[in-house]
Design a protein around this motif. Structure first.
Motif, PDB file in Angstrom:
ATOM      1  N   CYS A  28       0.781  -1.121   0.136  1.00 38.99           N
ATOM      2  CA  CYS A  28      -0.015  -0.137   0.218  1.00 38.99           C
ATOM      3  C   CYS A  28       1.018   1.182  -0.079  1.00 38.99           C
ATOM      4  O   CYS A  28       0.411   2.384  -0.317  1.00 38.99           O
ATOM      5  CB  CYS A  28      -1.194   0.054   1.225  1.00 38.99           C
ATOM      6  SG  CYS A  28      -0.271   0.668   2.684  1.00 38.99           S
TER       7      CYS A  28
ATOM      8  N   CYS B  60       1.427  -4.242   6.060  1.00 37.10           N
ATOM      9  CA  CYS B  60       1.312  -5.038   4.908  1.00 37.10           C
ATOM     10  C   CYS B  60       2.124  -6.190   4.909  1.00 37.10           C
ATOM     11  O   CYS B  60       2.297  -6.850   3.879  1.00 37.10           O
ATOM     12  CB  CYS B  60       1.385  -4.199   3.398  1.00 37.10           C
ATOM     13  SG  CYS B  60       0.371  -2.986   3.247  1.00 37.10           S
TER      14      CYS B  60
ATOM     15  N   CYS C 263       3.573   3.055   4.702  1.00 35.88           N
ATOM     16  CA  CYS C 263       4.727   3.240   5.905  1.00 35.88           C
ATOM     17  C   CYS C 263       6.029   3.295   5.078  1.00 35.88           C
ATOM     18  O   CYS C 263       7.057   3.631   5.708  1.00 35.88           O
ATOM     19  CB  CYS C 263       4.798   1.723   6.689  1.00 35.88           C
ATOM     20  SG  CYS C 263       5.326   0.506   5.471  1.00 35.88           S
TER      21      CYS C 263
HETATM   22  S1  FES Z   1       3.369  -1.217   2.657  1.00 39.04           S
HETATM   23 FE1  FES Z   1       1.438  -1.169   3.593  1.00 39.04          FE
HETATM   24  S2  FES Z   1       1.791  -0.584   5.655  1.00 39.04           S
HETATM   25 FE2  FES Z   1       3.844  -1.057   4.845  1.00 39.04          FE
END
Ligand code: FES
Ligand code: FES
Length: 155
Positions: A97, A134, A100
């Motif tokens: 996503c 994720c 972070c």
């Molecule tokens: S890539 Fe989604 S929270 Fe880390």
């Protein structure tokens, strides 16, 4: 009024001393690459560099960084190590996503700038405060190892 060096440029920000650095960076200076996650210093989404060291900007009052050098993910490609880390991230396809990831890349870059050849344990210790919902942790480690190898080759 607080004066600091932000992404290489001296800035005067019209803020109170107790405003979290993250607020000032995003809402006053307009650098929105740094993300708000927990607001309590627990997730690492808001990681920036203060004089080259990774810190959590959500729990850092801007008054404490007056006169210091703050850099964010927004201009990290102007830093040779940061650029290399970002390239390794892309090569490895780390992000899901992405929320972070700015903080992850900032922590990884600070690690490699202070220790260009970290052990697996040192990577884990440096990255432990950066949470990824994720679950990209294995790819993050792979990207850091790749960047470290490329740093060695470039020397
Ligand atoms: S890539 Fe989604 S929270 Fe880390
Ligand atoms: S938003 Fe700063 S550590 Fe989570």
């Amino acid at each position: 009024m607080i004066t600091l060096k932000l992404n290489g440029q001296e800035q005067q920000l019209d803020v109170t001393e107790d405003m979290p650095l993250l607020w000032a960076i995003r809402d006053v200076a307009g650098y929105t690459g740094t993300k708000f996650g927990c607001g309590m210093g627990l997730c690492g989404a808001c990681t920036v560099h203060l004089d080259g060291v990774a810190i959590r900007s959500c729990v850092t009052p801007i008054g404490t960084v007056a006169g210091k050098d703050v850099s964010t993910i927004d201009k990290l490609d102007q830093d040779p190590v940061g650029k290399l880390v970002q390239a390794a991230w892309l090569d490895t396809g780390v992000a899901q996503c992405g929320y972070c990831q700015g903080g992850q890349v900032m922590s990884a870059t600070a690690l490699l700038k202070s220790n260009p050849n970290p052990t697996d344990q040192q990577i884990e210790e440096a990255m432990i405060g950066n949470i990824c919902r994720c679950g990209t942790y294995n790819r993050i480690k792979t990207a850091i190892r790749q960047a470290a190898t490329q740093l060695k080759e470039a020397q």
